[in-house]
Scaffold this motif. Structure first.
Motif, short mmCIF file in Angstrom:
data_model
loop_
_atom_site.label_atom_id
_atom_site.label_comp_id
_atom_site.label_asym_id
_atom_site.label_seq_id
_atom_site.Cartn_x
_atom_site.Cartn_y
_atom_site.Cartn_z
N ASP A 30 0.81 -1.08 -0.11
CA ASP A 30 0.00 0.14 -0.01
C ASP A 30 0.94 1.18 -0.13
O ASP A 30 0.23 2.24 -0.30
CB ASP A 30 -1.07 0.04 1.21
N ARG A 82 1.12 3.58 -2.88
CA ARG A 82 -0.31 4.38 -3.38
C ARG A 82 -1.11 5.22 -2.54
O ARG A 82 -2.15 5.63 -2.67
CB ARG A 82 -0.94 3.12 -3.71
N ILE A 83 -0.42 5.39 -1.19
CA ILE A 83 -1.22 6.08 -0.32
C ILE A 83 -1.69 7.44 -0.76
O ILE A 83 -2.56 8.03 -0.02
CB ILE A 83 -0.72 5.96 0.86
N GLU A 104 -2.66 8.24 -3.61
CA GLU A 104 -3.29 8.53 -4.65
C GLU A 104 -4.90 8.94 -4.44
O GLU A 104 -5.31 8.60 -3.30
CB GLU A 104 -3.52 7.17 -5.35
N LYS A 105 -5.33 9.57 -5.29
CA LYS A 105 -6.93 9.89 -4.66
C LYS A 105 -8.01 8.99 -4.64
O LYS A 105 -8.09 8.03 -5.42
CB LYS A 105 -7.47 10.69 -5.91
N GLY A 142 -9.85 8.25 1.68
CA GLY A 142 -8.64 8.19 0.71
C GLY A 142 -8.44 9.57 0.02
O GLY A 142 -7.65 9.56 -0.84
N TYR A 201 -7.55 6.04 -2.66
CA TYR A 201 -7.05 4.95 -2.29
C TYR A 201 -6.99 4.67 -0.71
O TYR A 201 -6.77 5.65 0.10
CB TYR A 201 -5.59 4.98 -2.67
N THR A 202 -7.69 3.78 -0.25
CA THR A 202 -8.02 3.53 1.20
C THR A 202 -7.21 2.40 1.59
O THR A 202 -7.16 2.06 2.91
CB THR A 202 -9.20 3.06 1.33
N GLY A 203 -6.27 1.51 0.83
CA GLY A 203 -5.41 0.66 1.38
C GLY A 203 -6.29 -0.76 1.48
O GLY A 203 -7.40 -0.82 1.50
N SER A 204 -5.49 -1.57 1.82
CA SER A 204 -5.93 -3.16 2.17
C SER A 204 -6.26 -3.67 3.48
O SER A 204 -7.20 -4.44 3.46
CB SER A 204 -5.07 -3.93 1.37
N HIS A 219 -7.85 -1.55 5.79
CA HIS A 219 -9.08 -1.11 6.18
C HIS A 219 -8.99 -0.65 7.69
O HIS A 219 -10.05 -0.45 8.35
CB HIS A 219 -10.24 -1.84 5.96
N TYR A 241 -4.27 12.42 -0.27
CA TYR A 241 -4.22 12.78 -1.61
C TYR A 241 -4.14 14.63 -1.34
O TYR A 241 -3.33 15.18 -2.27
CB TYR A 241 -5.31 12.42 -2.28
#
Length: 337
Positions: A276, A279-280, A282-283, A299, A285-288, A290, A303
Motif C-alpha cells: 500500500d 499508493r497512499i 493516490e486519490k 482516501g 486509495y484506502t489501502g487493504s 481497512h 491525496y
C-alpha cells in the motif's frame, strides 16, 4: 491523382498514338477519347454531387452546439474542426463555472456552520454530566475538523490557490497543529516527544499547518492503543548544489552550502503494508487493511496533502514497518532568518 495529371496522361497518349503509330486507325483513338470523356464526365458529376451534399450537410450541422466531426469521416474542412473546438471550449467553460459555483457554495456553507458549531462547543462545556460532556465535545471537534478539511479542500481544488511563501518558524507551525489536535491527543492519552528546532523555513504557514493537522490526525487514529506515542523532530543537512533540487520558489542553481530542512512525524501504530505504501497519496486509495474496521477512510486526506506539498514546492515521503511505526517526512528549504 488530380484531374490535371489525368488530362496530361491522356494528351501524352494521344500524341504517342498520332506521331509514333501513324499507320493505325485514328477512329480507335477518337472512340477511346469519347469513352474516357464520358467516364470522366460521370465521375465529375458524381464527385460534384457528393461535394454538394457535403456542403449542404455542413451548412445544416454547423449551427449545432454539439460535436459533429463523427458525421464527417473525411476531416478536410477547417471550419468543422474549428466548430468542434469551440463547442468543447464552451462545454469546458460551462463545467468549470458549475464546479466553481459548487466550491463557492461549499465554502460559504462551511463558514455559516462555524457559528452554530462554536455555540454547540460552548453549550457542551456547561453540561454537568462529565461523560456526556466529553462525548459531545469529541463529536463536535470531529465536525470542526471535517469542516476545516472541506473548506481547505475547496481552496486546493480552486484555480485561485492562495499561497504566501515567506520565512516562518517551523516550531510555531508544529505548536499550532498540536493545539488544533490537543483535544484528541489528551483524550487518547498520547505521549508527545517533540524535538523541533526553532528555525525559519520558507513556506505558507496556513497550508503547512493544515498538512501537519492531517498527518497528526492520522497518527491519532492509527497509533497503538496501549501506549500511544507521537514523535516530531527536525533535521537539517548541508548539501552541494548539484544534489539539491531547486525548491521554495528560487530559480537557477543554488550555491554550495544550502540547507535541506526535514520535519518528521512518527507514530507507533499499525503501520502501512508494503503493497500500500506506494499508493497512499493516490486519490481515493484506502489501502487493504481497512484500519481493522475502526475508521472509515475516504482516501482523500493524504491525496490533498500531496497536492498541497506539490503547490508549495516541498517534498513529502513516508517510511513504515507493519505493526511498528509510520513516519512521514517533509522536506523544504531553511529560511535565512
Amino acid at each position: 491523382m488530380s484531374i490535371w495529371f489525368s488530362l496530361f496522361l491522356c494528351l501524352c497518349y494521344n500524341l504517342y498514338f498520332l506521331f509514333l503509330l501513324p499507320e493505325t486507325n485514328t477512329a480507335y483513338l477518337i472512340y477511346l477519347d469519347i469513352l474516357l470523356g464520358v467516364c470522366g464526365l460521370i465521375y465529375g458529376l458524381a464527385v460534384g454531387l457528393k461535394q454538394k451534399h457535403r456542403r449542404d450537410k455542413k451548412v445544416k450541422y454547423l449551427p449545432y452546439q454539439t460535436i459533429i466531426y463523427q458525421d464527417f469521416p473525411e476531416m478536410k474542412d477547417y471550419d468543422i474542426a474549428e466548430h468542434d473546438v469551440q463547442v468543447l471550449q464552451n462545454q469546458l467553460k460551462e463545467q468549470f463555472d458549475l464546479n466553481q459555483d459548487l466550491q463557492d457554495y461549499i465554502a460559504k456553507w462551511c463558514h455559516e456552520v462555524k457559528l452554530p458549531l462554536a455555540a454547540g462547543l460552548l453549550m457542551a462545556e456547561r453540561m454537568e454530566d462529565g461523560k456526556l460532556r466529553g462525548q459531545m465535545q469529541e463529536q463536535l471537534e470531529r465536525i470542526n475538523q471535517q469542516l476545516k478539511s472541506a473548506l481547505l479542500g475547496c481552496k486546493v481544488q480552486s484555480s485561485l490557490f492562495d499561497i504566501q511563501i515567506k520565512s516562518i518558524s517551523l516550531l510555531d507551525c508544529v505548536r499550532a497543529s498540536i493545539g488544533n489536535n490537543q483535544f484528541f491527543l489528551i483524550k487518547n492519552h498520547f505521549e508527545l516527544d517533540i524535538e523541533v528546532e526553532d528555525v525559519p523555513v520558507y513556506t505558507d504557514k496556513n497550508w503547512l499547518v493544515y498538512v501537519l493537522d492531517q498527518l497528526i490526525s492520522n497518527a491519532i487514529k492509527y497509533a497503538a492503543e496501549d501506549r500511544p506515542l507521537l514523535k516530531l523532530w527536525s533535521e537539517q543537512k548541508e548539501l552541494p548544489s548539484m544534489e539539491f533540487p531547486v525548491l521554495c520558489g528560487s530559480s537557477g542553481k543554488r550555491s554550495f552550502g544550502d540547507i535541506r530542512m526535514q520535519l518528521f512525524i512518527e507514530d507507533n501504530g499499525e503501520g502501512i503494508l508494503d503493497s500500500d505504501i506506494r499508493r497512499i497519496f493516490e486519490k481515493g486509495y484506502t489501502g487493504s487493511n481497512h484500519h481493522n474496521g475502526k475508521y472509515k477512510s475516504t482516501g482523500m486526506g493524504l491525496y490533498m496533502v500531496a497536492k498541497i506539498m506539490e503547490k508549495l514546492g516541498h517534498r513529502i515521503f513516508v517510511e513504515s514497518e507493519e505493526g511498528k511505526y509510520t513516519r512521514f517526512g517533509i522536506e523544504f528549504c531553511k529560511g535565512r532568518g
